[in-house]
Design a protein around this motif. Structure first.
Motif, mmCIF file in Angstrom:
data_model
loop_
_atom_site.group_PDB
_atom_site.id
_atom_site.type_symbol
_atom_site.label_atom_id
_atom_site.label_comp_id
_atom_site.label_asym_id
_atom_site.label_seq_id
_atom_site.Cartn_x
_atom_site.Cartn_y
_atom_site.Cartn_z
ATOM 1 N N GLU A 176 0.832 -1.216 0.000
ATOM 2 C CA GLU A 176 0.000 0.000 0.000
ATOM 3 C C GLU A 176 0.862 1.260 0.000
ATOM 4 N N LYS A 177 2.104 1.139 0.463
ATOM 5 C CA LYS A 177 2.995 2.307 0.451
ATOM 6 C C LYS A 177 3.509 2.636 -0.943
ATOM 7 N N PHE A 178 3.360 1.682 -1.853
ATOM 8 C CA PHE A 178 3.943 1.872 -3.176
ATOM 9 C C PHE A 178 2.892 2.066 -4.256
ATOM 10 N N SER A 179 1.632 2.085 -3.865
ATOM 11 C CA SER A 179 0.628 2.163 -4.923
ATOM 12 C C SER A 179 -0.602 2.942 -4.495
ATOM 13 N N LYS A 180 -1.129 3.703 -5.445
ATOM 14 C CA LYS A 180 -2.513 4.144 -5.331
ATOM 15 C C LYS A 180 -3.302 3.130 -6.132
ATOM 16 N N VAL A 181 -3.003 3.071 -7.445
ATOM 17 C CA VAL A 181 -3.584 2.018 -8.274
ATOM 18 C C VAL A 181 -2.474 1.098 -8.776
#
Lengths: 320, 503
Positions: B359-364
């Motif tokens: 989750e720290k590396f992505s929005k989508v």
């Protein structure tokens, strides 16, 4: 140091693209055996015919990477196709009717995928069993509703979808390519996709890594359901009909074969949309070649079977 | 008297997926002697033994039996009388004792099995070792110690010349261990060579004649057991002075960060556990295998069902029903079995680092470049040795894999780390580094640790306080001056030291 790094990445890439080389080699070989093979029209046809199973194979790739299997896809094509056609017949020949029917078809595809997922994860039934059951149930339902016969539609609007050409290319082929690109992004570039790999490669480690293992598994069956719905709409609209006894027969094997040829592991954790896409095309080329070379229809299954076994054998040998 | 060498190996090297785990090892075994093969976890003991008993083919090196060079496989080794009893016993639980003893070499009368003669033979072997196990009981009904004995009987029935036992005492009580030692002595007297693998020095001192010490895949010492003290053996095993192995202990704050009250699991593996951890502390959990340590940790992070009890975080009661809940609260777990639960071997290393915090590396879409940067950070900080972030985790050595798993946990931003056997299967150098990493995290991130370990020197060397468990219950909390091997073993077994080991 830099040299070692380069060698390493090169090696990775090579094993990834080897399947493209195989496809090209196969096409050249076919071209030599039968010059008619390389005609653009024939190539286009192969692509077109491969689309239906290819789209399903992409869905099954998700399932297999997460460590599952989906045997129900062939029967589901018939069931969803029948639903689409009967809905169009009921709602009438209008754009809205077609839209609603497709929506309904996707709805059922998602629902069935979700159900399969829940049964395998929460019900702890092996995927082989749930989807084998699904295979029997869907086929039996559609046979029962159609009384063993064929569902047909005279809706022009609906049949147009399957026969449509865009920029000189058949729509199913374009959908297949677009679907592959979207699926590639989903599997390779999103959190969900990464979790699919993790769950299939090591379920316990995924669990301890705070991944919702059951949810991820279930969603892969939903992806498979969506793929089947897509294929069912394209196929039933192209044919303007669905045969309760024969539509989708053997699709599960072809789809699994495409994934396996493309390097997807039956035990999970490994595979790619890229590989499956080309695996499906290889299968399509082989099918086409067998017809062109006048191989007896009944022997074509044998050839396919041998090729699948050879593909896995080859992968095992390469591992060592 | 001329010593009779029956088995020797020269210049043995072994590689696993391009990681060398044995380096040019020479060993030889003489008739009727008891050998101790010692080394820390991951030193290569088991690998060497699997090579000597034909289960693994060495990458390089030769094996000689009575002076003749041989190629071994498990069947051939058995013919030569070399038998390995692995740590995970090889018995079929659903068969009877005598059926296990004669498995694969059943006595037949014509077409049918000759049950009575097999039962009789098994009984004779049992008497020979003065054991009392009924040949007709099912193996599933036996205790771990009895199963060990059945393995030994099975070996004797195959006219064993060299019996290799891989950590035979790891699940035995003190009493059972002394019984096992009696059996080993009686085998020695009848001319059988016994190779005893262990990392428990007391046992090795008591039962062996000769010692082979391995460290990080190399033989570092060979000689008579009585010539070395326990401390000398330990220092040879770890390759440095014991005081240098563990960084000086830090002093924790007084602030309670985690409290567990009256915790009982549904399956009864943990009963009424109470303990508390202070911020910045390293709290140890010691106990025998099956004492409920791991089960307690699993209950805390939500993978084992809790029947009753409370968990308080910073004084507030929290509900943890899954590892997701635990992660959200900043509690993460390093599982004891790295390969099956810690690392994902077929995933690239950088993906292993980020898998728990995507989750720290992505929005989508995932930002792969940032993932790799993050990995590179840990690579430097934890000294993880890799060729590239893209290599598969299975190509790393145990120590580096473990550091990757730790980086995965740290990257979630958690504050409480539950480490279950953090240095199992890890080389000495990496071990030392893992302790340093723990200290670094306490200093830099305010981290707190709960460490489950079966290695006495480790748990004594790094923990501020140690909880001891026995059959699902916490039996003691030992701190400060009270921390000693003797005290820990006493509370873990309920027996005074010296009750056993009497020859």
């Amino acid at each position: 140091m830099i040299l070692i790094k380069d060698k390493w990445t090169f090696k990775l890439n090579l094993s990834k693209y080897i399947i493209v080389f195989i496809l090209v080699a196969l096409m050249i070989f076919s071209g030599i055996l039968s010059p008619a093979f390389l005609k653009p029209r024939n190539i286009l046809n192969i692509f077109w015919q491969t689309s239906y199973v290819g789209i399903i194979a992409i869905g099954i790739t998700f399932v297999m990477i997460a460590g599952g299997i989906d045997l129900s896809v062939g029967s589901m094509v018939a069931l969803l196709g029948a639903l689409a056609i009967q809905s169009v017949n009921k709602f009438g020949d209008s754009a809205l009717s077609v839209f609603l029917s497709i929506l309904l078809t996707y709805g059922l595809g998602i629902l069935l995928g979700f159900g399969t997922g829940l049964l395998t994860t929460k019900g702890k039934i092996p995927a082989f069993v749930t989807t084998l059951g699904g295979m029997a149930i869907y086929r039996s339902l559609v046979l029962n509703f159609a009384n063993g016969g064929v569902y047909m539609t005279i809706s022009r609007k609906y049949s147009d979808i399957g026969m449509k050409f865009v920029l000189g290319l058949p729509l199913p082929m374009i959908v297949f390519i677009a679907y592959a690109i979207v699926a590639y992004i989903l599997l390779d570039k999103t959190k969900f996709g990464r979790h699919v790999y993790a769950v299939g490669a090591n379920e316990t480690a995924a669990l301890y890594s705070a991944i919702k293992v059951d949810m991820v598994r279930t969603l892969t069956y939903v992806v498979s359901g969506v793929s089947v719905a897509t294929s069912a709409v394209l196929l039933s609209s192209m044919m303007s009909s669905v045969s309760s006894s024969s539509t989708g027969n053997g699709f599960e094997l072809d789809a699994i074969a495409a994934a396996v040829i493309g390097g997807t592991s039956l035990s999970g954790g490994k595979g790619s949309v890229f590989g499956t896409f080309f695996g499906a095309l290889i299968l399509g080329v082989i099918n086409n070649m067998l017809v062109m070379l006048n191989v007896a229809v009944y022997l074509q299954g044998m050839v396919k079977g041998l090729i699948i076994i050879a593909a896995v054998l080859l992968q095992n040998l390469r591992k060592e | 008297m001329v010593d009779e060498v029956i088995l020797s190996a020269k210049d043995i090297c072994m590689d696993f997926s391009s990681v060398r785990v044995l380096h040019n090892v020479d060993v030889q075994f003489e008739k009727g002697m008891v050998y101790g093969v010692v080394g820390e976890n991951g030193a290569g003991k088991s690998t060497l033994m699997r090579i000597l008993s034909g289960f693994l083919q060495p990458t390089r090196g030769d094996i000689f039996i009575e002076g003749h060079k041989v190629q071994l496989n498990p069947l051939k080794a058995k013919e030569y009388g070399i038998i390995l009893i692995p740590q995970e016993l090889n018995l079929v639980d659903s068969l009877r004792v005598y059926e296990n003893v004669f498995l694969g070499s059943e006595v037949r009368k014509g077409f049918f099995l000759n049950r009575s003669s097999m039962i009789e033979a098994t009984r004779r072997y049992m008497q020979q070792l003065s054991l009392r196990i009924d040949p007709q009981t099912y193996v599933s009904e036996l205790s771990p110690a009895q199963k060990q004995m059945v393995e030994i009987v099975k070996a004797i029935s195959k006219s064993v010349k060299i019996l290799i036992m891989d950590e035979p005492t790891s699940s035995l009580s003190q009493e059972e261990i002394s019984k096992l030692f009696d059996v080993i002595r009686s085998m020695k007297n009848s001319g059988i060579t016994v190779v005893f693998i262990s990392h428990k020095l007391k046992e090795v001192k008591v039962v062996t004649d000769s010692l082979i010490i391995l460290r990080d895949g190399r033989k570092v010492h060979e000689g008579k057991t009585k010539e070395l003290s326990e401390r000398q053996i330990a220092e040879l095993m770890i390759g440095r002075k014991i005081d240098e192995m563990y960084p000086p202990k830090l002093s924790p704050s007084n602030e309670l960060i985690l409290q567990v009250k009256n915790l009982t699991t549904k399956d009864g593996t943990v009963k009424n556990a109470n303990f508390e951890v202070r911020k910045g502390e390293i709290l140890g959990f010691y106990g025998l295998v099956g004492s409920g340590r791991t089960e307690l940790m699993e209950a805390i992070i939500g993978v084992r069902k809790v029947d009753s009890g409370q968990i308080l975080l910073n004084g507030k009661q929290v509900k943890i029903e899954s590892p997701q809940d635990a992660k959200k609260l900043g509690i993460v777990y390093l599982p004891e079995d790295r390969k099956t639960a810690g690392i994902i071997l077929s995933l690239q290393v950088f993906m292993n680092t980020t898998i728990m915090s995507l989750e720290k590396f992505s929005k989508v879409l995932l930002g792969r470049r940032r993932e790799i940067e993050t990995f590179r950070n840990y690579e430097k900080k934890f000294d993880i040795k890799t060729r590239t972030p893209f290599q598969l985790a299975k190509t790393l050595s145990g120590g580096n894999q473990q550091k990757v798993v730790i980086s995965k946990l740290v990257n979630t931003g958690a504050k409480i780390f539950i480490f279950d056997e953090p240095t199992r299967g890890v080389d000495v150098n990496a071990k030392h580094q893992i302790y340093e990493i723990m200290h670094q995290m306490i200093k830099e991130y305010d981290a707190t640790f709960v460490v489950v370990s079966s290695e006495l020197p480790e748990i004594i060397g790094i923990c501020n306080r140690i909880m001891v468990m026995r059959s699902g219950e916490i039996t003691a909390c030992i701190s400060g001056e009270q921390i000693s091997e003797k005290n820990l073993i006493y509370h873990a077994t309920g027996l005074e030291e010296g009750d056993s080991y009497k020859g």
